[in-house]
Design a protein around this motif. Structure first.
Motif, PDB file in Angstrom:
ATOM      1  N   SER A  96       0.819  -1.214   0.000  1.00 55.52           N
ATOM      2  CA  SER A  96       0.000   0.000   0.000  1.00 55.52           C
ATOM      3  C   SER A  96       0.855   1.267   0.000  1.00 55.52           C
ATOM      4  O   SER A  96       0.359   2.361   0.307  1.00 55.52           O
ATOM      5  CB  SER A  96      -0.916   0.019   1.237  1.00 55.52           C
ATOM      6  OG  SER A  96      -1.739  -1.140   1.281  1.00 55.52           O
ATOM      7  N   ALA A  97       2.131   1.137  -0.334  1.00 56.92           N
ATOM      8  CA  ALA A  97       3.015   2.307  -0.287  1.00 56.92           C
ATOM      9  C   ALA A  97       2.621   3.367  -1.309  1.00 56.92           C
ATOM     10  O   ALA A  97       2.748   4.571  -1.060  1.00 56.92           O
ATOM     11  CB  ALA A  97       4.467   1.872  -0.509  1.00 56.92           C
ATOM     12  N   ASP A  98       2.109   2.930  -2.474  1.00 57.00           N
ATOM     13  CA  ASP A  98       1.742   3.899  -3.516  1.00 57.00           C
ATOM     14  C   ASP A  98       0.277   4.304  -3.435  1.00 57.00           C
ATOM     15  O   ASP A  98      -0.234   4.958  -4.350  1.00 57.00           O
ATOM     16  CB  ASP A  98       2.032   3.316  -4.896  1.00 57.00           C
ATOM     17  CG  ASP A  98       1.330   1.985  -5.114  1.00 57.00           C
ATOM     18  OD1 ASP A  98       0.802   1.425  -4.129  1.00 57.00           O
ATOM     19  OD2 ASP A  98       1.310   1.495  -6.265  1.00 57.00           O
ATOM     20  N   ALA A  99      -0.408   3.929  -2.381  1.00 58.35           N
ATOM     21  CA  ALA A  99      -1.822   4.310  -2.248  1.00 58.35           C
ATOM     22  C   ALA A  99      -1.920   5.779  -1.889  1.00 58.35           C
ATOM     23  O   ALA A  99      -1.115   6.308  -1.111  1.00 58.35           O
ATOM     24  CB  ALA A  99      -2.494   3.469  -1.168  1.00 58.35           C
ATOM     25  N   PRO A 100      -2.908   6.487  -2.476  1.00 62.14           N
ATOM     26  CA  PRO A 100      -3.021   7.914  -2.174  1.00 62.14           C
ATOM     27  C   PRO A 100      -3.446   8.206  -0.747  1.00 62.14           C
ATOM     28  O   PRO A 100      -3.208   9.298  -0.227  1.00 62.14           O
ATOM     29  CB  PRO A 100      -4.074   8.393  -3.172  1.00 62.14           C
ATOM     30  CG  PRO A 100      -4.874   7.178  -3.506  1.00 62.14           C
ATOM     31  CD  PRO A 100      -3.932   6.030  -3.430  1.00 62.14           C
ATOM     32  N   SER A 101      -4.076   7.242  -0.087  1.00 58.61           N
ATOM     33  CA  SER A 101      -4.550   7.457   1.285  1.00 58.61           C
ATOM     34  C   SER A 101      -4.159   6.272   2.147  1.00 58.61           C
ATOM     35  O   SER A 101      -4.048   5.132   1.673  1.00 58.61           O
ATOM     36  CB  SER A 101      -6.073   7.644   1.301  1.00 58.61           C
ATOM     37  OG  SER A 101      -6.551   7.741   2.630  1.00 58.61           O
ATOM     38  N   ARG A 102      -3.969   6.527   3.434  1.00 56.61           N
ATOM     39  CA  ARG A 102      -3.622   5.488   4.394  1.00 56.61           C
ATOM     40  C   ARG A 102      -4.832   5.040   5.218  1.00 56.61           C
ATOM     41  O   ARG A 102      -4.689   4.270   6.159  1.00 56.61           O
ATOM     42  CB  ARG A 102      -2.538   6.006   5.346  1.00 56.61           C
ATOM     43  CG  ARG A 102      -1.213   6.333   4.667  1.00 56.61           C
ATOM     44  CD  ARG A 102      -0.515   5.056   4.244  1.00 56.61           C
ATOM     45  NE  ARG A 102       0.836   5.314   3.791  1.00 56.61           N
ATOM     46  CZ  ARG A 102       1.157   5.526   2.516  1.00 56.61           C
ATOM     47  NH1 ARG A 102       0.212   5.544   1.582  1.00 56.61           N
ATOM     48  NH2 ARG A 102       2.424   5.753   2.165  1.00 56.61           N
ATOM     49  N   GLU A 103      -6.019   5.503   4.847  1.00 55.44           N
ATOM     50  CA  GLU A 103      -7.193   5.194   5.658  1.00 55.44           C
ATOM     51  C   GLU A 103      -7.571   3.712   5.577  1.00 55.44           C
ATOM     52  O   GLU A 103      -8.026   3.136   6.554  1.00 55.44           O
ATOM     53  CB  GLU A 103      -8.375   6.060   5.209  1.00 55.44           C
ATOM     54  CG  GLU A 103      -8.163   7.552   5.448  1.00 55.44           C
ATOM     55  CD  GLU A 103      -9.348   8.371   4.984  1.00 55.44           C
ATOM     56  OE1 GLU A 103     -10.308   7.761   4.441  1.00 55.44           O
ATOM     57  OE2 GLU A 103      -9.334   9.603   5.164  1.00 55.44           O
ATOM     58  N   GLY A 104      -7.413   3.105   4.425  1.00 56.27           N
ATOM     59  CA  GLY A 104      -7.789   1.689   4.298  1.00 56.27           C
ATOM     60  C   GLY A 104      -6.699   0.716   4.693  1.00 56.27           C
ATOM     61  O   GLY A 104      -6.925  -0.504   4.705  1.00 56.27           O
ATOM     62  N   ARG A 152       0.792   3.864  14.886  1.00 55.01           N
ATOM     63  CA  ARG A 152       1.840   4.829  15.237  1.00 55.01           C
ATOM     64  C   ARG A 152       2.705   5.166  14.022  1.00 55.01           C
ATOM     65  O   ARG A 152       3.038   6.341  13.769  1.00 55.01           O
ATOM     66  CB  ARG A 152       2.710   4.269  16.345  1.00 55.01           C
ATOM     67  CG  ARG A 152       2.023   4.146  17.704  1.00 55.01           C
ATOM     68  CD  ARG A 152       2.909   3.409  18.678  1.00 55.01           C
ATOM     69  NE  ARG A 152       2.206   3.138  19.932  1.00 55.01           N
ATOM     70  CZ  ARG A 152       2.686   2.333  20.874  1.00 55.01           C
ATOM     71  NH1 ARG A 152       3.867   1.746  20.695  1.00 55.01           N
ATOM     72  NH2 ARG A 152       1.993   2.124  21.978  1.00 55.01           N
ATOM     73  N   ASP A 153       3.069   4.131  13.263  1.00 58.07           N
ATOM     74  CA  ASP A 153       3.909   4.375  12.081  1.00 58.07           C
ATOM     75  C   ASP A 153       3.168   5.200  11.033  1.00 58.07           C
ATOM     76  O   ASP A 153       3.778   6.036  10.336  1.00 58.07           O
ATOM     77  CB  ASP A 153       4.368   3.052  11.478  1.00 58.07           C
ATOM     78  CG  ASP A 153       5.418   2.353  12.329  1.00 58.07           C
ATOM     79  OD1 ASP A 153       5.913   2.993  13.281  1.00 58.07           O
ATOM     80  OD2 ASP A 153       5.734   1.181  12.051  1.00 58.07           O
ATOM     81  N   ILE A 154       1.855   4.990  10.921  1.00 57.14           N
ATOM     82  CA  ILE A 154       1.078   5.792   9.968  1.00 57.14           C
ATOM     83  C   ILE A 154       1.062   7.251  10.403  1.00 57.14           C
ATOM     84  O   ILE A 154       1.239   8.169   9.579  1.00 57.14           O
ATOM     85  CB  ILE A 154      -0.354   5.226   9.844  1.00 57.14           C
ATOM     86  CG1 ILE A 154      -0.329   3.870   9.140  1.00 57.14           C
ATOM     87  CG2 ILE A 154      -1.241   6.186   9.057  1.00 57.14           C
ATOM     88  CD1 ILE A 154      -1.681   3.187   9.087  1.00 57.14           C
ATOM     89  N   ASP A 155       0.853   7.507  11.685  1.00 53.72           N
ATOM     90  CA  ASP A 155       0.829   8.887  12.168  1.00 53.72           C
ATOM     91  C   ASP A 155       2.198   9.552  12.047  1.00 53.72           C
ATOM     92  O   ASP A 155       2.289  10.767  11.829  1.00 53.72           O
ATOM     93  CB  ASP A 155       0.346   8.923  13.623  1.00 53.72           C
ATOM     94  CG  ASP A 155      -1.112   8.505  13.756  1.00 53.72           C
ATOM     95  OD1 ASP A 155      -1.830   8.548  12.720  1.00 53.72           O
ATOM     96  OD2 ASP A 155      -1.529   8.123  14.861  1.00 53.72           O
ATOM     97  N   ARG A 156       3.240   8.781  12.188  1.00 52.71           N
ATOM     98  CA  ARG A 156       4.590   9.337  12.090  1.00 52.71           C
ATOM     99  C   ARG A 156       5.108   9.389  10.648  1.00 52.71           C
ATOM    100  O   ARG A 156       6.219   9.889  10.423  1.00 52.71           O
ATOM    101  CB  ARG A 156       5.554   8.482  12.923  1.00 52.71           C
ATOM    102  CG  ARG A 156       5.292   8.516  14.423  1.00 52.71           C
ATOM    103  CD  ARG A 156       6.153   7.475  15.110  1.00 52.71           C
ATOM    104  NE  ARG A 156       5.889   7.448  16.555  1.00 52.71           N
ATOM    105  CZ  ARG A 156       6.331   6.484  17.367  1.00 52.71           C
ATOM    106  NH1 ARG A 156       7.032   5.478  16.871  1.00 52.71           N
ATOM    107  NH2 ARG A 156       6.057   6.524  18.658  1.00 52.71           N
ATOM    108  N   HIS A 157       4.330   8.793   9.730  1.00 48.45           N
ATOM    109  CA  HIS A 157       4.762   8.676   8.335  1.00 48.45           C
ATOM    110  C   HIS A 157       6.102   7.942   8.252  1.00 48.45           C
ATOM    111  O   HIS A 157       7.022   8.339   7.525  1.00 48.45           O
ATOM    112  CB  HIS A 157       4.892  10.055   7.678  1.00 48.45           C
ATOM    113  CG  HIS A 157       3.616  10.842   7.676  1.00 48.45           C
ATOM    114  ND1 HIS A 157       2.582  10.584   6.824  1.00 48.45           N
ATOM    115  CD2 HIS A 157       3.226  11.878   8.479  1.00 48.45           C
ATOM    116  CE1 HIS A 157       1.586  11.412   7.069  1.00 48.45           C
ATOM    117  NE2 HIS A 157       1.960  12.223   8.068  1.00 48.45           N
ATOM    118  N   ALA A 158       6.169   6.867   9.043  1.00 48.70           N
ATOM    119  CA  ALA A 158       7.424   6.106   9.100  1.00 48.70           C
ATOM    120  C   ALA A 158       7.116   4.618   8.920  1.00 48.70           C
ATOM    121  O   ALA A 158       7.513   3.779   9.746  1.00 48.70           O
ATOM    122  CB  ALA A 158       8.139   6.357  10.421  1.00 48.70           C
ATOM    123  N   LEU A 159       6.392   4.301   7.855  1.00 47.17           N
ATOM    124  CA  LEU A 159       6.083   2.893   7.589  1.00 47.17           C
ATOM    125  C   LEU A 159       7.366   2.141   7.217  1.00 47.17           C
ATOM    126  O   LEU A 159       8.254   2.686   6.571  1.00 47.17           O
ATOM    127  CB  LEU A 159       5.064   2.793   6.449  1.00 47.17           C
ATOM    128  CG  LEU A 159       3.645   3.291   6.794  1.00 47.17           C
ATOM    129  CD1 LEU A 159       2.769   3.255   5.555  1.00 47.17           C
ATOM    130  CD2 LEU A 159       3.051   2.456   7.904  1.00 47.17           C
TER     131      LEU A 159
END
Length: 284
Positions: free
Chosen positions: A146-154, A270-277
């Motif tokens: 999902s790295a190239d997905a425009p949103s991280r919600e799903g 946490r990684d999503i909020d930090r943008h550190a996947l």
């Protein structure tokens, strides 16, 4: 002058002598049966005793009764004995497997609670075989896809779906083999009862053929039949107890997997909020 009473006295004496002789002859046959009964009793007893002893089995131990039972009852007893062996084999193997899995999951859960990110958790837990490692691999792989997905919600929903399937597969794998315990616990008493019914029926047929109701002759056959029910209970009771114990332990193991899955989802959030996947190399 001759005495006129002398002929009468002589005749009376002769009559008394004849009466005594007749009485002695009449009493002799009456005494013979009384004398013959004690003499005939020892002759009958030695004949009846070997017949009764021949109808009784020489060994009334469990093994002796098993050897004296009918082939159908013997087959039932052998089947129940094999079921008991299978019960204890599954108990030993599943106890070792479940203990190892719970110990590894508890250690992994502690590492997940102390980690601050998925990358750190992967370093502490490792990607060796185990449910917790599978959970980490699944979440990191989904994050990479999902790295190239425009949103991280799903992303969290897709990761939760993967974790749910992994938990279900681990639970099914851990319950493998416990169905045998359930089957043995529910059917062994009825199989033993079938052996008992068959053995009692055979005993009654033997009673009808020998035409005797002597308890010493009837009891061994009934004891052989009841031995089948005893073996059925010996096989069924441990199977039911062990199955219930494993059901509780597997339930606790599934709860541990649920806690580990929740810890992995928290790290993902946490990684999503930090943008550190984590990168793809973390999943390797």
């Amino acid at each position: 002058m001759p005495n006129p009473l002398l002929p009468l006295s002589c005749g009376f004496a002769a009559l008394l002598s004849a009466g005594a002789a007749l009485a002695q002859e009449a009493g002799a046959p009456a005494a013979d049966p009384a004398i013959a009964v004690p003499a005939a009793a020892p002759a009958v007893a030695p004949i009846a005793a070997p017949i009764a002893n021949a109808m009784l089995p020489h060994d009334l131990s469990p093994w002796g009764m098993f050897m004296a039972a009918s082939p159908v009852v013997q087959a039932v007893m052998v089947g129940l004995a094999l079921a008991s062996v299978a019960t204890w084999t599954v108990c030993l193997a599943k106890a070792l497997e479940l203990s190892s899995a719970r110990r590894k999951t508890a250690a992994a859960l502690q590492a997940l609670e102390q980690a601050r990110s998925l990358t750190q958790a992967a370093e502490q837990v490792g990607f060796d075989k185990g449910p917790a490692a599978s959970l980490l691999r699944a979440v990191i792989a989904e994050a990479h896809q999902s790295a190239d997905a425009p949103s991280r919600e799903g992303l969290k929903e897709r990761a939760a779906s993967r974790l749910e399937r992994i938990e279900a597969a681990a639970g099914r794998r851990m319950t493998r083999g416990t169905g045998i315990l359930a089957s043995i616990g529910s059917t062994a008493p009825f199989i033993g009862l079938f052996g008992t019914v068959w053995g009692i029926m055979t005993s009654f047929i033997g009673i009808a053929k020998t035409q005797t109701t002597n308890l010493a002759v009837v009891a061994p056959g009934i004891a052989e039949a009841l031995l089948a029910t005893a073996i059925g209970l010996v096989a069924a009771i441990p199977a039911v107890v062990i199955y219930n114990a494993f059901s509780r332990s597997i339930g606790n193991y599934r709860a541990q997997l649920g806690d580990a899955s929740a810890a992995v989802l928290r790290l993902l959030s946490r990684d999503i909020d930090r943008h550190a996947l984590p990168r793809a190399s973390a999943a390797e």
